[in-house]
Design a protein around this motif. Structure first.
Motif, PDB file in Angstrom:
ATOM      1  N   ARG A  72       0.826  -1.195   0.000  1.00 39.02           N
ATOM      2  CA  ARG A  72       0.000   0.000   0.000  1.00 39.02           C
ATOM      3  C   ARG A  72       0.869   1.258   0.000  1.00 39.02           C
ATOM      4  NH1 ARG A  72      -5.376  -1.037   1.797  1.00 39.02           N
ATOM      5  NH2 ARG A  72      -5.683  -3.232   2.371  1.00 39.02           N
ATOM      6  N   ALA A  73       0.321   2.320  -0.556  1.00 37.77           N
ATOM      7  CA  ALA A  73       0.995   3.621  -0.495  1.00 37.77           C
ATOM      8  C   ALA A  73       0.817   4.214   0.901  1.00 37.77           C
ATOM      9  CB  ALA A  73       0.422   4.557  -1.548  1.00 37.77           C
ATOM     10  N   ARG A  74       1.858   4.890   1.411  1.00 34.54           N
ATOM     11  CA  ARG A  74       1.781   5.483   2.740  1.00 34.54           C
ATOM     12  C   ARG A  74       1.738   7.006   2.683  1.00 34.54           C
ATOM     13  NH1 ARG A  74       5.981   1.958   6.327  1.00 34.54           N
ATOM     14  NH2 ARG A  74       4.789   2.930   8.013  1.00 34.54           N
ATOM     15  N   VAL A  75       1.898   7.556   1.481  1.00 32.07           N
ATOM     16  CA  VAL A  75       1.759   8.993   1.263  1.00 32.07           C
ATOM     17  C   VAL A  75       0.973   9.208  -0.029  1.00 32.07           C
ATOM     18  CG1 VAL A  75       3.865   9.650   2.505  1.00 32.07           C
ATOM     19  CG2 VAL A  75       3.990   9.075   0.058  1.00 32.07           C
ATOM     20  N   THR A  76       0.496  10.419  -0.212  1.00 32.18           N
ATOM     21  CA  THR A  76      -0.278  10.758  -1.403  1.00 32.18           C
ATOM     22  C   THR A  76       0.600  11.476  -2.421  1.00 32.18           C
ATOM     23  OG1 THR A  76      -2.302  10.960  -0.100  1.00 32.18           O
ATOM     24  CG2 THR A  76      -2.286  12.012  -2.260  1.00 32.18           C
ATOM     25  N   GLY A  77       0.535  11.027  -3.669  1.00 33.47           N
ATOM     26  CA  GLY A  77       1.319  11.661  -4.717  1.00 33.47           C
ATOM     27  C   GLY A  77       1.094  10.984  -6.050  1.00 33.47           C
ATOM     28  N   TYR A  78       1.705  11.545  -7.090  1.00 32.41           N
ATOM     29  CA  TYR A  78       1.614  10.960  -8.429  1.00 32.41           C
ATOM     30  C   TYR A  78       2.583   9.782  -8.542  1.00 32.41           C
ATOM     31  CZ  TYR A  78      -1.290  14.743 -10.206  1.00 32.41           C
ATOM     32  OH  TYR A  78      -2.323  15.617 -10.426  1.00 32.41           O
ATOM     33  N   LEU A  79       2.091   8.674  -9.108  1.00 35.67           N
ATOM     34  CA  LEU A  79       2.941   7.505  -9.291  1.00 35.67           C
ATOM     35  C   LEU A  79       3.879   7.753 -10.465  1.00 35.67           C
ATOM     36  CD1 LEU A  79       3.395   4.674  -8.125  1.00 35.67           C
ATOM     37  CD2 LEU A  79       1.856   3.786  -9.863  1.00 35.67           C
ATOM     38  N   ASP A  80       5.176   7.718 -10.169  1.00 34.61           N
ATOM     39  CA  ASP A  80       6.187   8.056 -11.166  1.00 34.61           C
ATOM     40  C   ASP A  80       6.700   6.827 -11.911  1.00 34.61           C
ATOM     41  OD1 ASP A  80       7.699  10.009 -12.467  1.00 34.61           O
ATOM     42  OD2 ASP A  80       9.450   9.576 -11.222  1.00 34.61           O
ATOM     43  N   GLY A  81       6.517   5.624 -11.346  1.00 38.56           N
ATOM     44  CA  GLY A  81       7.020   4.429 -12.027  1.00 38.56           C
ATOM     45  C   GLY A  81       6.618   3.148 -11.336  1.00 38.56           C
ATOM     46  N   VAL A  82       6.365   2.100 -12.148  1.00 32.03           N
ATOM     47  CA  VAL A  82       6.138   0.732 -11.661  1.00 32.03           C
ATOM     48  C   VAL A  82       7.361  -0.061 -12.073  1.00 32.03           C
ATOM     49  CG1 VAL A  82       4.666  -1.308 -11.779  1.00 32.03           C
ATOM     50  CG2 VAL A  82       3.648   0.985 -11.942  1.00 32.03           C
ATOM     51  N   LEU A  83       8.126  -0.544 -11.100  1.00 34.10           N
ATOM     52  CA  LEU A  83       9.482  -1.026 -11.360  1.00 34.10           C
ATOM     53  C   LEU A  83       9.625  -2.534 -11.175  1.00 34.10           C
ATOM     54  CD1 LEU A  83      11.271   1.889  -9.482  1.00 34.10           C
ATOM     55  CD2 LEU A  83      10.741   1.731 -11.908  1.00 34.10           C
ATOM     56  N   PHE A  84       8.595  -3.306 -11.491  1.00 35.79           N
ATOM     57  CA  PHE A  84       8.684  -4.763 -11.384  1.00 35.79           C
ATOM     58  C   PHE A  84       7.869  -5.394 -12.497  1.00 35.79           C
ATOM     59  CE2 PHE A  84       4.952  -3.564  -8.968  1.00 35.79           C
ATOM     60  CZ  PHE A  84       4.003  -4.488  -9.349  1.00 35.79           C
ATOM     61  N   LYS A  85       8.116  -6.673 -12.737  1.00 42.30           N
ATOM     62  CA  LYS A  85       7.361  -7.453 -13.710  1.00 42.30           C
ATOM     63  C   LYS A  85       6.399  -8.352 -12.955  1.00 42.30           C
ATOM     64  CE  LYS A  85       7.835 -10.686 -17.581  1.00 42.30           C
ATOM     65  NZ  LYS A  85       8.785 -11.505 -18.383  1.00 42.30           N
ATOM     66  N   GLU A  86       5.150  -8.270 -13.320  1.00 43.13           N
ATOM     67  CA  GLU A  86       4.126  -9.042 -12.621  1.00 43.13           C
ATOM     68  C   GLU A  86       4.428 -10.540 -12.682  1.00 43.13           C
ATOM     69  OE1 GLU A  86       0.237  -6.219 -13.375  1.00 43.13           O
ATOM     70  OE2 GLU A  86       0.909  -7.554 -14.982  1.00 43.13           O
ATOM     71  N   GLY A  87       4.298 -11.192 -11.528  1.00 36.23           N
ATOM     72  CA  GLY A  87       4.532 -12.628 -11.453  1.00 36.23           C
ATOM     73  C   GLY A  87       5.956 -13.019 -11.148  1.00 36.23           C
ATOM     74  N   ASP A  88       6.872 -12.055 -11.079  1.00 33.47           N
ATOM     75  CA  ASP A  88       8.281 -12.362 -10.834  1.00 33.47           C
ATOM     76  C   ASP A  88       8.534 -12.669  -9.355  1.00 33.47           C
ATOM     77  OD1 ASP A  88       9.117 -12.204 -13.392  1.00 33.47           O
ATOM     78  OD2 ASP A  88      10.264 -10.347 -13.190  1.00 33.47           O
ATOM     79  N   LEU A  89       9.664 -13.339  -9.114  1.00 26.97           N
ATOM     80  CA  LEU A  89      10.135 -13.541  -7.750  1.00 26.97           C
ATOM     81  C   LEU A  89      10.886 -12.291  -7.318  1.00 26.97           C
ATOM     82  CD1 LEU A  89      10.432 -15.541  -5.369  1.00 26.97           C
ATOM     83  CD2 LEU A  89      12.606 -16.244  -6.377  1.00 26.97           C
ATOM     84  N   ILE A  90      10.438 -11.665  -6.237  1.00 20.55           N
ATOM     85  CA  ILE A  90      10.982 -10.390  -5.765  1.00 20.55           C
ATOM     86  C   ILE A  90      11.782 -10.623  -4.498  1.00 20.55           C
ATOM     87  CG2 ILE A  90      10.390  -8.061  -5.006  1.00 20.55           C
ATOM     88  CD1 ILE A  90       9.771  -8.585  -7.918  1.00 20.55           C
ATOM     89  N   LYS A  91      12.944  -9.997  -4.428  1.00 19.36           N
ATOM     90  CA  LYS A  91      13.776 -10.090  -3.235  1.00 19.36           C
ATOM     91  C   LYS A  91      13.344  -9.035  -2.208  1.00 19.36           C
ATOM     92  CE  LYS A  91      16.575 -13.331  -4.710  1.00 19.36           C
ATOM     93  NZ  LYS A  91      16.618 -14.675  -4.064  1.00 19.36           N
ATOM     94  N   GLU A  92      13.601  -9.314  -0.949  1.00 21.24           N
ATOM     95  CA  GLU A  92      13.303  -8.339   0.095  1.00 21.24           C
ATOM     96  C   GLU A  92      14.118  -7.060  -0.126  1.00 21.24           C
ATOM     97  OE1 GLU A  92      13.631  -7.908   4.984  1.00 21.24           O
ATOM     98  OE2 GLU A  92      13.975  -9.858   4.003  1.00 21.24           O
ATOM     99  N   GLY A  93      13.457  -5.920  -0.033  1.00 26.97           N
ATOM    100  CA  GLY A  93      14.123  -4.638  -0.236  1.00 26.97           C
ATOM    101  C   GLY A  93      14.113  -4.145  -1.671  1.00 26.97           C
ATOM    102  N   ALA A  94      13.555  -4.936  -2.608  1.00 29.85           N
ATOM    103  CA  ALA A  94      13.515  -4.513  -4.012  1.00 29.85           C
ATOM    104  C   ALA A  94      12.548  -3.344  -4.179  1.00 29.85           C
ATOM    105  CB  ALA A  94      13.096  -5.678  -4.900  1.00 29.85           C
TER     106      ALA A  94
END
Length: 380
Positions: A72-94
């Motif tokens: 979830r977003a914790r502040v309000t603002g314009y989304l500048d980028g989506v930086l992942f590929k859906e369905g991928d394995l994501i590491k902690e801190g990515a």
């Protein structure tokens, strides 16, 4: 006798037909004896084997990820980028999402400026307090003036603390513009795209579920617990082995272990929730998936096992055909638990018996049979 007269007359016709006539006479004389011997029925058989079988229970369970996080977003603002590929394995801190930073950087600078002003005011108030105290000591200043200077200094100190907190808040909000993954796992689809305004009120942006290991939760009925108590067995979850079967009947290769049994009964279903942990190195288990879980307790005991295809039921119960002296013989049996394509026989067979599994439709008690190994069981 009519056959013999006809055959004898034919013999006078030609010497070349004498051999054929003699054969015909012999077959005619022996025809009644041959008709009394029916042909043996071809059947496929399997050997009743003694195998080590552990006591087991079969339950329906659901796969659950150990960690499941809604991003979830914790502040309000314009989304500048989506930086992942859906369905991928994501590491902690990515880094997953980036919110436009300009406004939040300005708020940090504004808070830094306010802090500098309050620090300067604190420096001035401290000097004024020291001067007022010195004048009181020299009896040329008033106590009222000193008290006012002291209050001003304390207010300045409070303003410094407030501005320091505001600066910390601004810096935290700036850090929230980079939305990071708190766990390692597979990430789902994004619910919002670049250019949209995001805020805490938008709800979940995406979901991340951990992969290895996985939980499998399943309800255990009160009947199962009461049955265990009636048998005088104390349930020790550390001795229970767990295995999984998928919806298509295939067996999961990894073995699991029970790690939790709930402390209360679900009043709606009269069941107790239990949970097992399974390794998931290849990602075969998926969060929310339905599976069948088999629990094995205690040491294995030798039991007679036969194919389920050999069982026949009638009004008197369950029986099988076994081959004895090339004949089909009925054996009444008491079946137990099923194991894959086989079934445990509690009574009626001792092991080593040749049980008929193929060609049962043509078999009758006492009928002659010609037994061969069943192909379905030998895999030939």
């Amino acid at each position: 006798m009519a056959l013999k007269i006809i055959s004898g007359a034919a013999c006078f016709w030609s010497d070349m037909r004498q051999t054929l006539c003699a054969t015909f006479v012999i077959l005619a004389l022996n025809y009644p004896a041959l008709a009394q011997q029916p042909a043996a029925v071809p059947v496929g058989v399997a050997k009743a084997e003694r195998k080590p079988i552990a006591k087991a229970g079969d339950f329906v369970g659901r796969v659950e990820a150990i960690s499941r996080v809604e991003i979830r977003a914790r502040v309000t603002g314009y989304l500048d980028g989506v930086l992942f590929k859906e369905g991928d394995l994501i590491k902690e801190g990515a880094l997953l999402y980036r919110i436009e930073k300009g406004l939040f950087e300005a708020q940090v600078q504004q808070a830094e400026g306010a802090l500098e002003r309050s620090k300067a005011a604190k420096t001035l108030s401290a000097l004024q307090l020291a001067r007022a105290e010195d004048l009181v000591e020299k009896q040329v200043g008033t106590v009222v003036a000193r008290d006012q200077a002291q209050a001003t200094d304390q207010q300045a100190e409070g303003a410094v603390m407030t501005d320091e907190a505001n600066l910390t808040t601004a810096r935290i909000n700036l850090s929230y513009t980079d939305i990071m993954s708190p766990i390692t796992g597979k990430i789902g689809r994004t619910n919002i795209t670049k250019g949209n305004v995001v805020s805490p009120g938008n709800g979940s942006l995406t979901v991340i579920v951990s992969q290895d290991p996985m939980y499998v939760t399943f309800p255990v009925s009160q009947r199962e617990f009461l049955r265990a108590q009636a048998a005088g067995r104390k349930v020790d979850i550390s001795d229970i082995k767990a295995r999984l079967r998928f919806a298509d009947g295939t067996t999961y290769q990894e073995e699991g272990s029970i790690n939790f049994v709930d402390v209360q009964v679900d009043r709606a279903t009269d069941t107790i929730l239990a949970r097992a942990t399974f390794p998931n190195p290849a990602g075969a288990l998926v969060d929310g998936q339905f599976v069948r879980i088999e629990l094995e307790t205690g040491k294995p005991q030798e039991k007679v096992v036969i194919p389920q295809a050999a069982l026949i039921a009638d009004q008197e119960g369950v029986y099988v055909f076994v081959v004895e002296d090339s004949k089909a013989v009925v054996r009444r049996v008491k079946p137990g638990d099923g194991i894959d394509t086989g079934v445990v026989i509690e009574q009626g067979l001792t092991g080593g018996d040749l049980v008929i599994v193929d060609g049962l439709l043509l078999v009758r008690p006492g009928s002659a049979v010609h037994a061969t190994p069943a192909r379905a069981l030998n895999g030939s």
